[in-house]
Design an enzyme around this catalytic site. Structure first.
Site, PDB file in Angstrom:
ATOM      1  N   THR A  18       0.570  -1.666   0.240  1.00 44.89           N
ATOM      2  CA  THR A  18      -0.094   0.439   0.150  1.00 44.89           C
ATOM      3  C   THR A  18       0.449   0.909  -0.092  1.00 44.89           C
ATOM      4  O   THR A  18       1.063   2.238  -0.098  1.00 44.89           O
ATOM      5  CB  THR A  18      -0.923   0.255   0.845  1.00 44.89           C
ATOM      6  OG1 THR A  18      -0.024  -0.523   2.712  1.00 44.89           O
ATOM      7  CG2 THR A  18      -2.615  -0.668   0.394  1.00 44.89           C
ATOM      8  N   GLN A  93       1.193 -13.050  -1.851  1.00 44.63           N
ATOM      9  CA  GLN A  93      -0.300 -12.935  -2.015  1.00 44.63           C
ATOM     10  C   GLN A  93      -0.593 -12.525  -2.990  1.00 44.63           C
ATOM     11  O   GLN A  93      -1.420 -11.546  -4.003  1.00 44.63           O
ATOM     12  CB  GLN A  93      -1.043 -12.707  -1.322  1.00 44.63           C
ATOM     13  CG  GLN A  93      -1.647 -13.855   0.004  1.00 44.63           C
ATOM     14  CD  GLN A  93      -2.083 -13.623   1.154  1.00 44.63           C
ATOM     15  OE1 GLN A  93      -1.605 -12.739   2.020  1.00 44.63           O
ATOM     16  NE2 GLN A  93      -3.266 -13.634   1.032  1.00 44.63           N
ATOM     17  N   HIS A 113      -0.510 -15.420  -6.196  1.00 44.69           N
ATOM     18  CA  HIS A 113      -1.359 -15.690  -7.237  1.00 44.69           C
ATOM     19  C   HIS A 113      -0.989 -14.916  -7.850  1.00 44.69           C
ATOM     20  O   HIS A 113      -1.479 -14.248  -9.332  1.00 44.69           O
ATOM     21  CB  HIS A 113      -2.213 -14.254  -6.299  1.00 44.69           C
ATOM     22  CG  HIS A 113      -2.779 -14.490  -4.789  1.00 44.69           C
ATOM     23  ND1 HIS A 113      -3.532 -14.255  -4.703  1.00 44.69           N
ATOM     24  CD2 HIS A 113      -3.958 -16.329  -5.165  1.00 44.69           C
ATOM     25  CE1 HIS A 113      -3.931 -14.550  -2.667  1.00 44.69           C
ATOM     26  NE2 HIS A 113      -4.424 -15.968  -3.972  1.00 44.69           N
TER      27      HIS A 113
END
Ligand code: ZN
Length: 245
Positions: A18, A93, A113
């Site tokens: 983030t 992930q 992923h």
């Protein structure tokens, strides 16, 4: 293998990226969960069958600009950990490729992923760079097709409705089982396979450190829970681990 040094497994989730400007898409409170319409764009059934869905998905990928994101202090701290010589494996992930961009060798990163830096053909499975596909979108192609066979291209990520790569998952489980220390960084540990990997590590006798802004189901069984921002807390933790050797 004598004088074996303790293996450190680091599971990373959206929280580590983030600070690089990449929002949490997939988590329990992520973008896709809050917007069912947007979720269509990353669900394999509609994506495969509907050119209009693909056209919107390409425009979104172009606008999000994930390829230009830069690694942050959290990613760089993990590079420092690896360069210290301690055996480290990253299980992520995230699909942003920022661990490798920060300087981690690709062979030490398992992308649970997949990766948004490549595209894959649904028919012949040929892979190529996402950047090339986005260049074609910018040049006016609404839904660029596979250059080899004309098939539908999708990001080389695990979409909703797809299963994780069993080979990658098996490797991740082996790392979790073998590790002595399992760091869960920026993940809520609420969704498969993240939660399962933490459990495998615990069952194998590893110490568990959780670093996440929000509480996780594993906090009560963790050896340490860190709530401070990853950008400062992770470099501090790495300094401790390196000093300890
Ligand atoms: Zn193809």
């Amino acid at each position: 293998m004598n004088a074996k040094r303790p293996l450190i497994a680091v599971l990373t989730g959206a929280g580590i990226s983030t600070d690089s400007g990449i929002p949490d898409y997939r988590g329990p409170n992520g973008v896709w969960q809050r917007d069912p319409d947007a979720q269509q764009l990353v669900t394999i059934g509609p994506y495969r069958s509907d050119p209009e869905i693909r056209r919107r998905a390409w425009l979104l990928r172009r606008d999000v600009g994930a390829l230009t994101a830069e690694p942050n202090a959290g990613h760089l701290a993990l590079v420092e950990l690896e360069r210290s010589g301690l055996p480290v494996r990253i299980l992520t992930q995230n699909v942003d490729g920022l661990h490798q961009r920060a300087g981690l060798p690709a062979r030490k990163v398992l992308e649970l992923h997949g990766t948004a830096r490549e595209v894959e053909c649904l028919r012949c499975h040929a892979r190529s760079a996402m950047a090339e596909a986005l260049d074609r979108v910018a040049a006016g192609e609404p839904d660029p097709a596979c250059a080899a066979c004309g098939g539908v291209l999708k990001p080389a990520t695990v979409m909703f409705g797809e299963t994780l790569d069993p080979v990658v998952l098996a490797k991740a489980e082996a790392v979790a089982k073998a590790c002595d220390l399992f760091l869960a960084i920026g993940t809520t540990l609420q969704v498969y396979p993240a939660a399962g990997l933490a459990q495998v590590a615990l069952d194998g006798g590893a110490r568990l450190v959780v670093m996440n802004a929000e509480p996780t189901p594993y906090d009560p069984v963790a050896d340490e829970v860190i709530r401070e921002p990853i950008g400062t807390a992770l470099p501090a933790l790495v300094r401790q681990l390196v000093a300890r050797g």
